[in-house]
Design a protein around this motif. Structure first.
Motif, PDB file in Angstrom:
ATOM      1  N   LYS A 169       0.898  -1.158   0.039  1.00  0.00           N
ATOM      2  CA  LYS A 169      -0.121   0.004   0.009  1.00  0.00           C
ATOM      3  C   LYS A 169       0.737   1.214  -0.140  1.00  0.00           C
ATOM      4  N   LYS A 170       1.919   1.062   0.787  1.00  0.00           N
ATOM      5  CA  LYS A 170       2.656   2.309   0.730  1.00  0.00           C
ATOM      6  C   LYS A 170       3.569   2.724  -0.727  1.00  0.00           C
ATOM      7  N   ALA A 171       3.896   1.473  -1.091  1.00  0.00           N
ATOM      8  CA  ALA A 171       4.660   1.688  -2.428  1.00  0.00           C
ATOM      9  C   ALA A 171       3.585   2.200  -3.419  1.00  0.00           C
ATOM     10  N   ARG A 172       2.391   1.537  -3.459  1.00  0.00           N
ATOM     11  CA  ARG A 172       1.482   1.902  -4.327  1.00  0.00           C
ATOM     12  C   ARG A 172       1.021   3.365  -4.252  1.00  0.00           C
ATOM     13  N   SER A 173       0.872   3.971  -3.046  1.00  0.00           N
ATOM     14  CA  SER A 173       0.650   5.460  -2.678  1.00  0.00           C
ATOM     15  C   SER A 173       1.833   6.244  -3.376  1.00  0.00           C
ATOM     16  N   LEU A 174       2.936   5.813  -3.137  1.00  0.00           N
ATOM     17  CA  LEU A 174       4.412   6.627  -3.673  1.00  0.00           C
ATOM     18  C   LEU A 174       4.384   6.447  -5.281  1.00  0.00           C
ATOM     19  N   LEU A 175       4.091   5.481  -5.971  1.00  0.00           N
ATOM     20  CA  LEU A 175       4.099   5.246  -7.293  1.00  0.00           C
ATOM     21  C   LEU A 175       3.012   6.004  -7.827  1.00  0.00           C
ATOM     22  N   ASP A 176       1.889   6.026  -7.267  1.00  0.00           N
ATOM     23  CA  ASP A 176       0.641   6.791  -7.847  1.00  0.00           C
ATOM     24  C   ASP A 176       0.873   8.357  -7.832  1.00  0.00           C
ATOM     25  N   SER A 177       1.768   8.720  -6.689  1.00  0.00           N
ATOM     26  CA  SER A 177       2.123  10.188  -6.657  1.00  0.00           C
ATOM     27  C   SER A 177       3.196  10.535  -7.772  1.00  0.00           C
ATOM     28  N   VAL A 178       3.934   9.653  -8.098  1.00  0.00           N
ATOM     29  CA  VAL A 178       4.934   9.818  -8.994  1.00  0.00           C
ATOM     30  C   VAL A 178       4.369   9.788 -10.528  1.00  0.00           C
ATOM     31  N   ILE A 179       3.577   8.963 -10.816  1.00  0.00           N
ATOM     32  CA  ILE A 179       2.896   9.002 -12.121  1.00  0.00           C
ATOM     33  C   ILE A 179       2.168  10.099 -12.335  1.00  0.00           C
ATOM     34  N   LYS A 180       1.271  10.618 -11.343  1.00  0.00           N
ATOM     35  CA  LYS A 180       0.555  11.819 -11.051  1.00  0.00           C
ATOM     36  C   LYS A 180       1.415  13.077 -11.305  1.00  0.00           C
ATOM     37  N   THR A 181       2.400  13.053 -10.713  1.00  0.00           N
ATOM     38  CA  THR A 181       3.137  14.215 -10.617  1.00  0.00           C
ATOM     39  C   THR A 181       3.863  14.119 -11.973  1.00  0.00           C
ATOM     40  N   ASN A 182       4.292  13.403 -12.585  1.00  0.00           N
ATOM     41  CA  ASN A 182       5.009  13.330 -13.909  1.00  0.00           C
ATOM     42  C   ASN A 182       4.603  12.197 -14.727  1.00  0.00           C
ATOM     43  N   PRO A 183       3.466  12.463 -15.253  1.00  0.00           N
ATOM     44  CA  PRO A 183       2.883  11.160 -16.203  1.00  0.00           C
ATOM     45  C   PRO A 183       3.871  10.912 -17.287  1.00  0.00           C
ATOM     46  N   LYS A 184       4.766  11.671 -17.691  1.00  0.00           N
ATOM     47  CA  LYS A 184       5.660  11.301 -18.801  1.00  0.00           C
ATOM     48  C   LYS A 184       6.912  10.715 -18.443  1.00  0.00           C
ATOM     49  N   HIS A 185       6.939  10.330 -17.157  1.00  0.00           N
ATOM     50  CA  HIS A 185       8.234   9.587 -16.609  1.00  0.00           C
ATOM     51  C   HIS A 185       7.896   7.777 -16.648  1.00  0.00           C
ATOM     52  N   ALA A 186       8.457   7.509 -17.835  1.00  0.00           N
ATOM     53  CA  ALA A 186       8.337   6.037 -18.160  1.00  0.00           C
ATOM     54  C   ALA A 186       8.615   5.141 -16.838  1.00  0.00           C
ATOM     55  N   PRO A 187       9.880   5.121 -16.252  1.00  0.00           N
ATOM     56  CA  PRO A 187      10.124   4.151 -15.423  1.00  0.00           C
ATOM     57  C   PRO A 187       8.877   4.196 -14.000  1.00  0.00           C
ATOM     58  N   GLY A 188       8.431   5.199 -13.816  1.00  0.00           N
ATOM     59  CA  GLY A 188       7.263   5.341 -12.683  1.00  0.00           C
ATOM     60  C   GLY A 188       6.148   4.247 -13.336  1.00  0.00           C
ATOM     61  N   TRP A 189       5.778   4.259 -14.352  1.00  0.00           N
ATOM     62  CA  TRP A 189       4.788   3.255 -14.984  1.00  0.00           C
ATOM     63  C   TRP A 189       5.097   2.258 -14.835  1.00  0.00           C
ATOM     64  N   ILE A 190       6.367   1.771 -15.305  1.00  0.00           N
ATOM     65  CA  ILE A 190       6.944   0.347 -15.076  1.00  0.00           C
ATOM     66  C   ILE A 190       6.886  -0.120 -13.730  1.00  0.00           C
ATOM     67  N   ALA A 191       7.417   0.737 -13.042  1.00  0.00           N
ATOM     68  CA  ALA A 191       7.544   0.294 -11.421  1.00  0.00           C
ATOM     69  C   ALA A 191       5.896   0.192 -10.784  1.00  0.00           C
ATOM     70  N   ALA A 192       5.121   1.037 -11.234  1.00  0.00           N
ATOM     71  CA  ALA A 192       3.716   0.748 -10.751  1.00  0.00           C
ATOM     72  C   ALA A 192       3.167  -0.539 -11.208  1.00  0.00           C
ATOM     73  N   ALA A 193       3.183  -0.613 -12.304  1.00  0.00           N
ATOM     74  CA  ALA A 193       2.681  -2.258 -13.001  1.00  0.00           C
ATOM     75  C   ALA A 193       3.368  -3.485 -12.394  1.00  0.00           C
ATOM     76  N   ARG A 194       4.657  -3.189 -12.203  1.00  0.00           N
ATOM     77  CA  ARG A 194       5.360  -4.420 -11.580  1.00  0.00           C
ATOM     78  C   ARG A 194       4.892  -4.451 -10.111  1.00  0.00           C
ATOM     79  N   LEU A 195       4.562  -3.311  -9.652  1.00  0.00           N
ATOM     80  CA  LEU A 195       3.992  -3.602  -8.108  1.00  0.00           C
ATOM     81  C   LEU A 195       2.871  -4.267  -8.221  1.00  0.00           C
ATOM     82  N   GLU A 196       2.001  -3.843  -9.313  1.00  0.00           N
ATOM     83  CA  GLU A 196       0.779  -4.733  -9.137  1.00  0.00           C
ATOM     84  C   GLU A 196       0.890  -6.130  -9.392  1.00  0.00           C
TER      85      GLU A 196
END
Length: 931
Positions: free
Chosen positions: A270-297
């Protein structure tokens, strides 16, 4: 007041002194409220604080200089510096320096700490030390005074009663009125609304408002049981034409396959999901953030959510190669094909996407089709061309593809070389020439051309010229390799099976980057390094170049000969030795090796001819004369050997020649001739200790009272002329002991100890004499004195281990190993201890360590063979045959029992391999287990 007395309460109307606190003298601590002082006021100034500290005698704390700050707390200029590998290495170096400096000062620091501890104990002694004098005074207390001491009060019962009273008070219960219970129920009641649940078109009977958590749980259980009932009747539902979403057979299996995560893991997700959600919302053009969020799920087991997240990432970052590849990985094969097709629309130049698209195809034709399409978009990718060529089964089709590849990518060395390998020799020549003109800075193409010439059977000169031209061309093009790099290329050519190319590379590069005065040393080191790494062809080429430069250097010839012995043929070795003795005719070692090789190949006549040539070139050579005599003696020609030795005594006339002559006559059984030769030799060389020993031993061999007295005189004369010879003292002592004169033997050894007080063999012989005579106490005393005189002697430590009781031998052995520096004597003793205890694996390991410590000690070989012989007989194991082969190679020369056995006249012609079993039997009979 009228009387004129002063008013005692007058101070109440006066102002209080500065810093006055009421009641401070009685121990009260004053305090001030906000109403007393009004608004906030500033604290004391720095000057006031400093003055107060100075008044109290406190020293001001010096501020830490910024230069000496902790590097882990840097700020300012280097706050954002990256901690790189160089920084890590520097820290590691400084830590090693600190450890070394700390180790150097360890003794001084420990001594200082001990002194400080003693001083502290002296200043502040322990309580028991403070009452030590009172304890001593208790000795003067009389029995009546002891009896008059009052009994101490027993406080245990009182404390136990008090604890019981507290416990009973704490556990006391009271009856509460009903109003309190009703209020608590009303306060904790939970109001919740449960939605209506639709079950196959009917409304649930659980609708409405649920007024407690208990009812909520009951409702949930009812819903779950209804679903299970529905699943159990799925067979009837299926028969009636209805479908069910629950598989009754696999339902429990699916439940068992679910991984139950702990609360900690769920919290982390849950903590990691919250952090990564903040990352992709803050910078939606940041590819590693999307990859990390998908791998978390994916880790959380929510594949559908992971695919949805990575799909959004592809929409937000369509130019990111990694996002598309991750999306393809998380989806099925069919979906991945669609995803990669969309990815190519955005990234048609991405080689990795094309390779992934080719990888997920199942059949070869589809793979080829994808790769051809990829090459249309990315014609300059070597990887795509290589994959397409590897898929071709026909060499002709692969060659056609490579022809197109080198046209599309003319600077790819790998493609040129692959095309040359797939072409015919003539076409390969043309391809390599074209490649050389296209890429003039590539040494790989030149090496490939030389290997091609070697494979075509061209002469070595042509290969040498090709590599020489390569060195010249690369130097002009500014792409010259160093000598070490060329040598690595030569080793690679040797691995590829091209010895001529390897030799050509060495010849062309051996003179690079080296001074003239260093050539000899550096070349020899290079050859030895190549040989150690198992590159004999490279080492052979280096030796050939070195011998052309230094043809009269004997050490280089010896190195080349050793190389040919291990990695060459008989013909190449003899050819090299012939060249060696031709260039170095005064090198006795080379002549002897040449003759030895001839004799080893059973070419006796050739060996004779070599020795004749050697003697002609080295007149008066002791080694060659003795080698010729030994050769004839081995062949059984006693007369020829005797004549050669006589000639050597006449022309060479050295101590060693006389010794060998005496040994030869004694080995042949001619005791009288040997005595005559020994006496004649002693007339010319009275200081030869070896001749004196042989003289006395020859008298002893007669075994008559008169001859024993003559042997005693011979040894006495030897001790007078050679007082430094320990062996003469030992032989004299053993002769006296043989004649049953133990007192004279002890007296001789006493003189020997005074003359050679640091000789462990003298001390060991003294101890052995006492043990043989039964004086165990005297033996232990002498052994202790010997260890004081020779504290690192492995021989004496080994004897001391056997003098200990069985229970103390291990401890003594550990001490001996440490004191003797891992002596072979002590290691062998440890092996024998393991042998006694039945620990055969450890015993074999320690016997191996014995031979590794000293391969020239024959007694160690004997003990190991005795052990292996017992294993072969009792445990159906052992390695006797391997041990015999090893001792034949080692050929040991030292050891007390080994020398006695080997120097016996009847064993003169027996090899070490033949003597080893007999030595093992002697050792077992003489020493046994020494229990």
């Amino acid at each position: 007041m009228a009387s004129g007395r002063p008013n005692k309460l007058a101070f109440l109307s006066q102002a209080a002194p500065a810093g006055y606190v009421a009641g401070l003298g009685r121990g009260a601590s004053g305090f001030t409220t906000r109403s007393d002082i009004g608004p906030a006021r500033e604290g004391p100034s720095a000057e006031a604080i400093a003055a107060a500290r100075a008044k109290r005698g406190e020293e001001e704390e010096e501020e830490e200089d910024e230069r000496f700050q902790d590097p882990e707390e840097e700020h300012g200029l280097f706050a954002s510096a990256v901690y790189e590998r160089d920084d890590e290495e520097a820290d590691r170096i400084w830590e090693s320096v600190d450890r070394q400096m700390d180790e150097r000062r360890r003794k001084q620091r420990e001594a200082r700490e001990r002194a400080e501890l003693e001083d502290e104990r002296r200043k502040t002694p322990k309580i028991q030390a403070q009452f030590a004098d009172l304890k001593r005074n208790l000795t003067s207390v009389s029995a009546e005074e002891w009896a008059a001491l009052p009994e101490p009060g027993n406080l245990t019962a009182k404390r136990r009663k008090a604890a019981a009273a507290r416990e009973s008070r704490d556990n006391r219960t009271y009856a509460l009125p009903d109003s309190v219970l009703v209020g608590a129920r009303d306060q904790n009641q939970v109001q919740n609304e449960a939605a209506d649940v639709d079950m196959e078109g009917t409304k649930s009977s659980l609708g409405g408002t649920v007024s407690s958590l208990t009812e909520i749980g009951e409702a949930r259980n009812k819903v779950f049981s209804h679903q299970l009932d529905q699943a159990s009747s799925s067979s009837s539902i299926a028969s009636s034409g209805l479908s069910s979403s629950i598989d009754p057979k696999g339902y429990l299996t699916e439940l068992s396959g679910i991984s139950v995560k702990s609360n900690v893991e769920i919290g982390d997700i849950k903590k990691a999901r919250s952090l990564l959600d903040s990352v992709i919302k803050t910078n939606p053009k940041h590819a590693p953030g999307w990859i990390a969020a998908a791998r978390l799920e994916e880790v959380a087991g929510k594949m559908a959510v992971a695919r949805k997240v990575i799909a959004q990432g592809c929409e937000q970052c369509p130019k990111s190669e990694d996002v598309w590849l991750e999306n393809a990985r998380l989806n099925t094969t069919e979906n991945a094909k669609v995803i990669l097709a969309k990815a190519i629309q955005h990234l048609s130049q991405s080689v990795n996407i094309w390779l992934r698209a080719e990888k997920i195809e199942n059949d070869t034709e589809s793979k080829k089709r994808v790769l051809r399409k990829a090459i249309e978009h990315v014609p300059n990718s070597v990887m795509l061309w290589k994959r397409l060529v590897n898929l071709e089964e026909s060499p002709e089709d692969a060659r056609i593809l490579l022809a197109g590849a080198v046209e599309a990518i003319p600077l790819s060395i790998e493609l040129w070389l692959t095309l040359a390998r797939l072409s015919t020799p003539e076409e390969a020549k043309s391809v390599l020439n074209k490649a050389r003109r296209t890429i003039p800075t590539s040494h790989e193409i030149w090496v490939a051309a030389a290997r091609l010439l070697e494979q075509m059977g061209e002469s070595p000169d042509k290969v040498d010229k090709t590599i020489a031209a390569a060195v010249s061309s690369l130097e002009k093009a500014g792409a010259m390799l160093s000598r070490e790099q060329w040598f690595r290329e030569a080793e690679q050519a040797e691995r590829d099976g091209s010895p001529l190319t390897c030799a050509a590379i060495v010849k062309a590069s051996i003179y690079l980057d080296i001074d003239v005065e260093d050539r000899n040393r550096v070349w020899v080191e290079d050859a030895q390094s190549s040989l150690e790494q198992n590159y004999p062809e490279t080492a052979r080429a280096i030796y050939q170049c070195a011998l052309q430069e230094f043809p009269d250097d004997v050490s280089i010839w010896q190195g080349a000969v050793n190389l040919e012995r291990g990695h060459g043929t008989r013909e190449s070795l003899e050819q090299l030795l012939e060249q060696a003795v031709t260039n170095c005719p005064k090198a006795e070692k080379l002549w002897l090796v040449y003759a030895e090789e001839k004799a080893r190949k059973h070419d006796i006549e050739g060996a004779r001819q070599v020795l004749i040539r050697a003697f002609d070139n080295n007149l008066g050579s002791e080694a060659i004369s003795l080698a010729a005599a030994a050769l004839e003696a081995e062949q059984g020609d006693k007369q020829a050997a005797s004549m050669l030795l006589e000639r050597a005594r006449r022309e060479v006339n050295t101590v060693r020649v006389w010794i060998k002559s005496v040994q030869f006559e004694r080995g042949e059984g001619s005791i009288e001739s040997a005595l005559t030769l020994a006496q004649d030799g002693l007339k010319q060389f009275p200081q030869a200790a070896k001749l004196h020993m042989m003289h006395g031993q020859l008298f002893e061999s007669r075994n008559t009272p008169e001859s024993l007295n003559e042997a005693r005189d011979a040894y006495a004369k030897g001790r007078q002329n050679c007082p430094e010879s320990v062996a003469l003292w030992l032989l004299s002592s053993r002769l006296e002991e043989r004649m049953k004169l133990s007192t004279r033997a002890r007296a001789l050894l006493e003189k020997a100890r005074r003359a050679h007080d640091k000789s462990d063999t003298v001390w060991a012989e003294s101890v052995a004499v006492e043990l043989r005579s039964g004086s165990v106490a005297q033996a232990k005393s002498l052994l202790a004195r010997g260890l004081q005189a020779c504290p690192t002697s492995g021989l004496l430590w080994s004897m001391s281990i056997w003098q200990e009781p069985k229970q103390a031998r291990k401890t003594r052995a550990a001490d001996a190993l440490r004191r003797s520096g891992d002596s072979s004597y002590v290691i062998c003793t440890v092996a024998r201890l393991f042998w006694q205890e039945g620990k055969y694996t450890q015993a074999r390991s320690w016997f191996d360590k014995t031979i590794a410590a000293d391969r020239d000690w024959g007694d160690g070989w004997g003990w190991w063979y005795a052990f292996e012989d017992e294993q072969a007989r009792n445990h159906d194991g052992g390695a006797k045959e391997q041990l015999l082969e090893k001792i034949a190679i080692a050929d040991p020369r030292h050891g007390e029992e080994w020398q006695l056995l080997r120097k016996a006249p009847e064993n003169a012609k027996r090899s070490a391999k033949e003597l080893l079993p007999e030595l093992a039997s002697i050792l077992i009979n003489k020493y046994g287990s020494q229990s």
